[in-house]
Design an enzyme around this catalytic site. Structure first.
Site, PDB file in Angstrom:
ATOM      1  N   LYS A 198      13.649  -0.223  49.240  1.00 33.61           N
ATOM      2  CA  LYS A 198      12.271  -0.544  48.858  1.00 33.61           C
ATOM      3  C   LYS A 198      11.266   0.362  49.566  1.00 33.61           C
ATOM      4  O   LYS A 198      10.366   0.947  48.956  1.00 33.61           O
ATOM      5  CB  LYS A 198      11.985  -2.017  49.191  1.00 33.61           C
ATOM      6  CG  LYS A 198      10.536  -2.403  49.113  1.00 33.61           C
ATOM      7  CD  LYS A 198      10.027  -2.360  47.693  1.00 33.61           C
ATOM      8  CE  LYS A 198       8.534  -2.289  47.633  1.00 33.61           C
ATOM      9  NZ  LYS A 198       7.992  -2.412  46.300  1.00 33.61           N
ATOM     10  N   CYS A 252       0.728  -0.911  49.078  1.00 37.08           N
ATOM     11  CA  CYS A 252       2.154  -0.543  49.093  1.00 37.08           C
ATOM     12  C   CYS A 252       2.347   0.892  49.554  1.00 37.08           C
ATOM     13  O   CYS A 252       2.845   1.142  50.639  1.00 37.08           O
ATOM     14  CB  CYS A 252       2.729  -0.733  47.694  1.00 37.08           C
ATOM     15  SG  CYS A 252       2.301  -2.326  46.980  1.00 37.08           S
TER      16      CYS A 252
END
Ligand code: SAJ
Length: 403
Positions: A198, A252
């Site tokens: 991720k 993010c």
């Protein structure tokens, strides 16, 4: 029954998707206002396609509650802030969500963590909670989300997914749950590999955007058109350069790569430099504004307007927004106010903010397009005759300035 904990940008669409595909779902959030709004049929943020999904989930009986439920499957999607100084993740919300879950979870329950966490967080900060609570019967899984704001619903359906689990059996069980709606491939691996994938995905994008941003600076130095250069380079079969921009925002891409810098400071050199390059872009835009004003014979009293406050086009999220960073840095350097407008931001969040495109355009001498919302694309002819700095390369009018 699945209890989804944390009904923000990721948890809510995931809960709605599961409920719409025949899974019994209770969505839990500690914020009573969120629960009240959702119970009375009001969504808490805008996102393409979410209204229909919400309607369908409600028809299918989705429930919302501030309490954690006594069940066998949990999906935790709470925020993971990071500490700006240490560059390390702050897992306090995940820790508290897991702690609360362990108090009510059924025997042998599975806790799926969707929140982004740095590699090793489950081993270091979450697994010990099971031992402390005497709940080693509970299984932990990491299933990082991958959906992009602005196209979340589509991506929930079609993106491939990663499931990190301690055993193949648990991994396959959770894979079946996500396969209720996910049409992409679902790969099962171990927990730490899932954590790493991720963060690496978002780091890959951050580094590649930094490369494009660096090219923009190099091309500006020699007065070359960076977009033309990228377009031609991308005609090569093995080159695919991203787009330069006014900076990298969102919670993010502008955050997760720092986890690697924080955890591996002597190893993550390219990543560290890339993040610094991206963070320096709002200041680069500010200098571009000064240069254009000088070229046009404008003075400090000229009225500069920034179009766009969100971190990217067609979303209402302002976290780590390059425009906010630019405003902050210019306050330190100059005194004159910049005017700001964003069709997605209704409430007043900054000084000199407009709520109507026409008045904003009328009151400014130089327009800086910071975000390429569809609204400005549909109104591009209103910019004719104005001095425009387009940091997103969306405006094809004659005489427009670029990065
Ligand atoms: N940006 C550029 N140039 C580009 C692309 C993006 O300057 O060529 C800027 C955007 O304007 C924005 C920032 O980068 O300010 C990030 O936007 P984004 O669209 O690249 O990504 P996010 O942050 O909206 O979503 C990302 C996605 N990750 C990847 O594409 C690897 C998404 O799939 C993740 O689920 C999401 O982060 C997340 O939650 O981690």
């Amino acid at each position: 029954m699945v209890n989804v904990i944390g009904l923000g940008y990721i948890g809510l669409p995931t809960a709605l998707m599961l409920a719409s595909h025949g899974i019994r779902v209770v969505g839990t959030d500690y914020n009573e206002k969120v629960i009240e709004a959702l119970r009375s049929g009001h969504l808490t943020f805008k996102e393409k396609g979410i209204d229909r999904l919400f309607e369908k989930a409600r028809e299918c009986g989705i429930m919302f509650d501030i309490s954690y439920q006594n069940t066998d499957t949990y999906i935790i999607s709470v925020p993971t802030p990071y500490d700006k100084f240490s560059k390390k993740i702050d897992a306090k919300f995940v820790v508290s969500a897991v702690t609360e879950t362990l108090k009510v979870a059924k025997e042998n329950a599975i806790i799926v963590i969707e929140s982004t966490i740095s590699p090793g967080t489950i081993e270091k900060s979450i697994r010990p909670l099971l031992r402390q609570a005497g709940r080693e019967d509970v299984q932990l899984v990491h299933a990082p989300e991958r959906i992009i704001p602005g196209n979340m619903v589509e991506e929930l359906y079609h993106n491939n997914r990663t499931i990190g689990a301690d055993s193949m059996e648990t991994g396959e069980q959770i894979k079946r749950l996500y396969a209720s709606f996910c049409l992409g491939e679902i790969v099962v691996t171990d927990i730490q590999s899932a954590e790493m994938t991720k963060v690496v995905e978002n780091t890959y994008r951050a580094v590649n955007i930094a490369f494009a941003n660096e090219l923009a600076k190099i091309c500006r130095h020699d007065n070359l058109d960076v977009y033309e250069i990228i377009r031609i380079c991308n005609m090569h079969p093995r080159v695919n350069i991203l787009q330069p921009g006014p900076g990298v925002g969102g919670h993010c891409i502008s955050v997760d790569p720092w986890f690697l810098v924080g955890d591996y400071p002597s190893l993550a050199k390219v990543i560290d430099e890339s993040m610094k390059t991206n963070d320096a872009m709002p200041a680069f835009v500010l200098h571009r504004i000064y240069d254009i004003m000088k070229e046009k014979g404008m003075n400090d009293l000229s009225r500069v307007g920034l179009y766009g406050l969100t971190y990217k086009e067609n979303v209402d999220d302002m976290r780590e927004s390059p425009t906010l960073q630019l405003l902050e840095s210019q306050e330190k350097h100059l005194g004159y106010p910049l005017k700001v407008y964003d069709p997605f931001i209704i409430e007043n969040v900054v000084d000199h903010q407009y709520h109507d495109l026409d008045s904003f355009l009328n009151d400014t001498d130089i327009i800086v397009i910071m975000v390429g919302h569809d609204e400005i694309l549909h109104n591009i002819r209103k910019l004719v005759g104005k001095v425009v700095l387009d940091t997103r390369n969306i405006c094809c009018l004659e005489g427009v300035y670029h990065l």
